[in-house]
Scaffold this motif. Structure first.
Motif, PDB file in Angstrom:
ATOM      1  N   ARG A  99      73.668  98.687 119.565  1.00 51.59           N
ATOM      2  CA  ARG A  99      74.071  97.777 118.540  1.00 51.59           C
ATOM      3  C   ARG A  99      73.888  98.419 117.213  1.00 51.59           C
ATOM      4  O   ARG A  99      74.600  98.187 116.162  1.00 51.59           O
ATOM      5  N   ALA A 100      72.842  99.169 116.943  1.00 49.59           N
ATOM      6  CA  ALA A 100      72.577  99.935 115.751  1.00 49.59           C
ATOM      7  C   ALA A 100      73.689 100.972 115.756  1.00 49.59           C
ATOM      8  O   ALA A 100      74.167 101.037 114.602  1.00 49.59           O
ATOM      9  N   ILE A 101      74.073 101.742 117.028  1.00 49.43           N
ATOM     10  CA  ILE A 101      75.099 102.816 116.803  1.00 49.43           C
ATOM     11  C   ILE A 101      76.431 101.851 116.255  1.00 49.43           C
ATOM     12  O   ILE A 101      77.365 102.545 115.382  1.00 49.43           O
ATOM     13  N   GLY A 102      76.895 100.600 116.771  1.00 47.49           N
ATOM     14  CA  GLY A 102      77.909 100.072 116.269  1.00 47.49           C
ATOM     15  C   GLY A 102      77.903  99.769 115.009  1.00 47.49           C
ATOM     16  O   GLY A 102      79.008  99.753 114.173  1.00 47.49           O
ATOM     17  N   SER A 103      76.886  99.379 114.397  1.00 51.41           N
ATOM     18  CA  SER A 103      76.716  98.909 112.967  1.00 51.41           C
ATOM     19  C   SER A 103      76.875 100.203 112.058  1.00 51.41           C
ATOM     20  O   SER A 103      77.450 100.012 111.163  1.00 51.41           O
ATOM     21  N   ILE A 104      76.367 101.323 112.434  1.00 49.82           N
ATOM     22  CA  ILE A 104      76.712 102.500 111.760  1.00 49.82           C
ATOM     23  C   ILE A 104      77.863 102.890 111.537  1.00 49.82           C
ATOM     24  O   ILE A 104      78.735 103.190 110.495  1.00 49.82           O
ATOM     25  N   ILE A 105      78.757 102.986 112.862  1.00 49.95           N
ATOM     26  CA  ILE A 105      80.030 103.335 112.952  1.00 49.95           C
ATOM     27  C   ILE A 105      80.904 102.446 111.897  1.00 49.95           C
ATOM     28  O   ILE A 105      81.939 103.009 111.237  1.00 49.95           O
ATOM     29  N   ASP A 144      62.444  92.265 129.203  1.00 47.31           N
ATOM     30  CA  ASP A 144      62.125  91.260 128.574  1.00 47.31           C
ATOM     31  C   ASP A 144      63.645  90.547 127.839  1.00 47.31           C
ATOM     32  O   ASP A 144      64.148  91.140 126.912  1.00 47.31           O
ATOM     33  N   GLU A 145      64.016  89.663 128.527  1.00 47.09           N
ATOM     34  CA  GLU A 145      65.348  88.895 128.121  1.00 47.09           C
ATOM     35  C   GLU A 145      65.272  88.504 126.793  1.00 47.09           C
ATOM     36  O   GLU A 145      66.608  88.169 126.151  1.00 47.09           O
ATOM     37  N   SER A 146      64.181  88.280 126.113  1.00 46.42           N
ATOM     38  CA  SER A 146      64.098  87.848 124.698  1.00 46.42           C
ATOM     39  C   SER A 146      64.218  88.687 123.655  1.00 46.42           C
ATOM     40  O   SER A 146      64.449  88.333 122.511  1.00 46.42           O
ATOM     41  N   LEU A 147      64.271  90.191 124.034  1.00 45.08           N
ATOM     42  CA  LEU A 147      64.291  91.104 123.151  1.00 45.08           C
ATOM     43  C   LEU A 147      65.508  91.933 123.116  1.00 45.08           C
ATOM     44  O   LEU A 147      65.945  92.256 124.147  1.00 45.08           O
ATOM     45  N   VAL A 148      66.060  92.117 121.925  1.00 48.09           N
ATOM     46  CA  VAL A 148      67.207  92.805 121.579  1.00 48.09           C
ATOM     47  C   VAL A 148      66.846  93.787 120.565  1.00 48.09           C
ATOM     48  O   VAL A 148      67.844  94.733 120.245  1.00 48.09           O
ATOM     49  N   GLY A 149      65.755  93.986 120.032  1.00 48.62           N
ATOM     50  CA  GLY A 149      65.326  95.186 119.053  1.00 48.62           C
ATOM     51  C   GLY A 149      65.842  94.689 117.787  1.00 48.62           C
ATOM     52  O   GLY A 149      66.313  93.440 117.677  1.00 48.62           O
ATOM     53  N   VAL A 150      65.711  95.328 116.694  1.00 47.27           N
ATOM     54  CA  VAL A 150      65.997  94.912 115.374  1.00 47.27           C
ATOM     55  C   VAL A 150      67.053  95.993 114.455  1.00 47.27           C
ATOM     56  O   VAL A 150      66.709  97.380 114.594  1.00 47.27           O
ATOM     57  N   LEU A 151      67.744  95.313 113.814  1.00 43.91           N
ATOM     58  CA  LEU A 151      68.770  96.285 113.128  1.00 43.91           C
ATOM     59  C   LEU A 151      67.734  96.447 111.819  1.00 43.91           C
ATOM     60  O   LEU A 151      67.245  95.359 111.201  1.00 43.91           O
ATOM     61  N   ILE A 152      67.607  97.828 111.036  1.00 44.00           N
ATOM     62  CA  ILE A 152      66.595  97.831 109.957  1.00 44.00           C
ATOM     63  C   ILE A 152      67.428  97.257 108.469  1.00 44.00           C
ATOM     64  O   ILE A 152      66.600  96.589 107.629  1.00 44.00           O
ATOM     65  N   MET A 153      68.710  97.301 108.574  1.00 46.23           N
ATOM     66  CA  MET A 153      69.335  96.781 107.465  1.00 46.23           C
ATOM     67  C   MET A 153      70.342  95.942 107.640  1.00 46.23           C
ATOM     68  O   MET A 153      70.749  96.025 108.941  1.00 46.23           O
ATOM     69  N   SER A 154      70.548  95.177 106.886  1.00 51.42           N
ATOM     70  CA  SER A 154      71.778  94.051 107.216  1.00 51.42           C
ATOM     71  C   SER A 154      72.965  94.921 106.919  1.00 51.42           C
ATOM     72  O   SER A 154      72.903  96.060 106.344  1.00 51.42           O
ATOM     73  N   GLN A 155      74.035  94.458 107.895  1.00 53.83           N
ATOM     74  CA  GLN A 155      75.465  95.359 107.612  1.00 53.83           C
ATOM     75  C   GLN A 155      75.892  95.616 106.241  1.00 53.83           C
ATOM     76  O   GLN A 155      76.102  96.592 105.762  1.00 53.83           O
ATOM     77  N   ASP A 156      75.736  94.524 105.181  1.00 53.74           N
ATOM     78  CA  ASP A 156      76.020  94.621 103.957  1.00 53.74           C
ATOM     79  C   ASP A 156      75.418  95.792 103.211  1.00 53.74           C
ATOM     80  O   ASP A 156      76.018  96.789 102.578  1.00 53.74           O
ATOM     81  N   GLU A 157      74.022  95.951 103.439  1.00 50.99           N
ATOM     82  CA  GLU A 157      73.005  96.782 102.772  1.00 50.99           C
ATOM     83  C   GLU A 157      73.441  98.058 103.216  1.00 50.99           C
ATOM     84  O   GLU A 157      73.627  98.963 102.381  1.00 50.99           O
TER      85      GLU A 157
END
Ligand SMILES: [Zn+2]
Length: 552
Positions: free
Chosen positions: A357-363, A321-334
């Motif tokens: 994308r989540a892994i990148g955000s955690i790093i 599904d080209e329209s889906l990329v999943g969701v980050l649970i928290m904003s980067q700031d949070e």
């Protein structure tokens, strides 16, 4: 003279030390290893030994006890009082109904019948069961079965009635009710927001019952050769009381495992039970309350969901599904704020990240905390790490961030990741163990039990063979060899637990924690690794599991 409590003789010992030495005889005293010898070396020393007990292992293989660094013992324990609706047991909705009926007959009263683990995509009917299916089992007892993802469930009409959920109900924020074309409820409940509206009426087991269930669950772990286990989220199912339940099970010796606790972030934050604790204070409290059997692992956060649930946060869209990329649970700031707070209070931080994308955000959050207040040897870790790119792994290595991989996915969901969720390219490099190993990163493997069954030998088999449920090899280039796979669930696990000086190999001075196997993992064909069975498990020099029916 040298006192020995137990002398293990005629063993095929894989020490898994730096040189991968082998030995034949191991001596334990007061819970620790005091000798590791070949037959030749033993002859030189045997005159001075005063041995209380000799265990003749008759050529069986001795390895360090397995260390599973991410699973959910308490969640698994709670499942034990429920009906197994998983696809290992049930190929169709009819089979699920039959199992629910059997359970209902055994508990012949008006109590709830609760099931877990059904997977609509693997059922012959290829759909969710409905309230009408479950009504065939009973119309006067509430029935509630949970999906394998724990993000969906199905309730029968009786359970819906009890919860006063009818066709007129509005969807709650963050969830919804399944409806047919006429707008009538199908009984399928999407996301905890909807599930809880029904499930909150189900009785929770008493504390004594939970401790008994933990005892049964721990026995299953011991039977798989596990000696140290990390519960990946204290507070995840029953809230703060999970702490007491775990402690009670450890104090009563209902749970003989060495335990490590990841504590849910909300218990450590404002309004939470341990909001004022530093890591050091909480660790010493855990050690005290558990009589020395448990320690703090980390502060636990989540930054995405699951790939097969289409909630893993990806950089590029889902294949189906080209329209889906999943969701980050928290904003980067949070996320940054939580990580910085825990980091500054001395906690090692553990964050769930499946999608890249989540892994990148955690790093990013870890890097910021480390740059702001540098700390040697923090061993912050990322959980599952399934779709990390090469660049993500390199960044992790650069900042000494450890990875705990959910390798069992390759077998359980690999075919569908390739066909449906990720497409061939991303699926092939899921759980990129070879890359992690070549980078020299600290990494481990885990089962995430009860999401997949607890079995280190199975996880090792999955890492070495990368065979899917349909029998295909997924990601030939990411296979690791058997010694490396064994280390990822022993000495690397000890390192992840900050225990490398006391556990993870068979060396003098370390704890006498062993698994005894009926075959040598380095001598069998790689595809046979998951047919090896655990004969005995030893913790602190004590036999805590012995297989009763010994194979001839
Ligand atoms: Zn988990």
């Amino acid at each position: 003279m040298v006192q020995v409590d137990t002398l293990y003789t005629n063993a095929n010992v894989l020490t898994l030390d730096n040189e991968n030495k082998r030995a034949d005889i191991v001596a334990a005293y007061d819970g620790n290893i005091i000798g590791v010898w070949t037959h030749e070396q033993y002859k030189q020393i045997k005159e001075v030994l005063v041995t209380a007990e000799i265990v003749d292992l008759k050529g069986k293989t001795m390895i360090p006890g397995f260390i599973d660094t991410h699973n959910h013992l308490l969640m698994y324990a709670l499942n034990k009082g429920q009906v197994n609706c998983s696809s290992e047991r049930n190929k169709s909705i009819d089979e699920i109904l039959a199992n629910l009926r059997v359970f209902g007959e055994k508990t012949n009263d008006d109590s709830w019948i609760i099931g877990y683990g059904y997977d609509d995509t693997l059922l012959a009917e290829n759909r969710h069961p409905t309230r009408y299916d479950l009504d065939q089992v009973s119309t006067d007892r509430p029935i509630f079965i949970k999906h394998i993802s724990n993000h969906l469930a199905v309730a029968n009409s009786c359970a819906l009635q009890l919860a006063q959920v009818d066709d007129s109900i509005q969807d709650p924020a963050g969830g919804h009710f399944g409806r047919d074309e006429n707008g009538q409820l199908t009984g399928v409940l999407y996301e905890p927001a909807a599930m809880d509206l029904v499930f909150k009426y189900a009785p929770t087991p008493s504390d004594e019952e939970v401790v008994q269930l933990i005892e049964r669950a721990a026995q299953d772990y011991l039977a798989q050769g596990i000696t140290t286990s990390s519960d990946a989220g204290i507070g995840l199912v029953l809230g703060p009381k999970e702490y007491e339940l775990h402690m009670k099970a450890l104090q009563d010796d209902a749970n003989p495992l060495r335990m490590r606790f990841m504590v849910m972030y909300d218990l450590l934050s404002e309004g939470g039970r341990f909001a004022q604790h530093s890591a050091e204070e909480l660790d010493s409290q855990i050690q005290q309350d558990s009589h020395g059997k448990a320690r703090l692992d980390s502060a636990k956060l989540f930054q995405d969901g699951s790939i097969q649930g289409l909630t893993g946060a990806l950089r590029k869209p889902y294949y189906c599904d080209e329209s889906l990329v999943g969701v980050l649970i928290m904003s980067q700031d949070e996320l940054n704020q939580y990580v910085q707070d825990f980091h500054d209070r001395g906690f090692r931080v553990t964050t769930h990240g499946n999608g890249d994308r989540a892994i990148g955000s955690i790093i990013e959050a870890y890097q910021q905390a480390i740059d702001n207040s540098p700390k040697a040897d923090h061993r912050h870790r990322i959980e599952h790490v399934q779709t990390a790119t090469s660049e993500d792994l390199q960044e992790m290595k650069k900042y000494d961030i450890a990875a705990s991989f959910f390798i069992n996915h390759v077998y359980y969901w690999g075919d569908r990741h390739k066909r449906i969720f990720l497409g061939p390219e991303r699926a092939e490099r899921m759980n990129a163990l070879k890359e992690a190993s070549e980078l020299g990163m600290l990494y481990t493997l885990h089962s995430d039990c009860p999401i997949t069954p607890i079995s280190p030998l199975f996880s090792i088999w999955a890492a070495v063979n990368r065979i899917t449920r349909e029998g295909n090899v997924l990601g030939e280039n990411q296979k690791i060899d058997v010694i490396e796979a064994l280390k990822s669930m022993t000495i690397y696990g000890a390192q992840l637990n900050f225990d490398e000086k006391t556990a993870g190999t068979i060396e003098v001075g370390k704890a006498a924690d062993f698994a005894i196997l009926d075959n040598d993992p380095t001598a069998v064909s790689p595809v046979e690794l998951n047919n090896i069975s655990v004969e005995m498990t030893i913790i602190n020099g004590k036999t805590v599991y012995q297989k009763t029916a010994v194979k001839q």
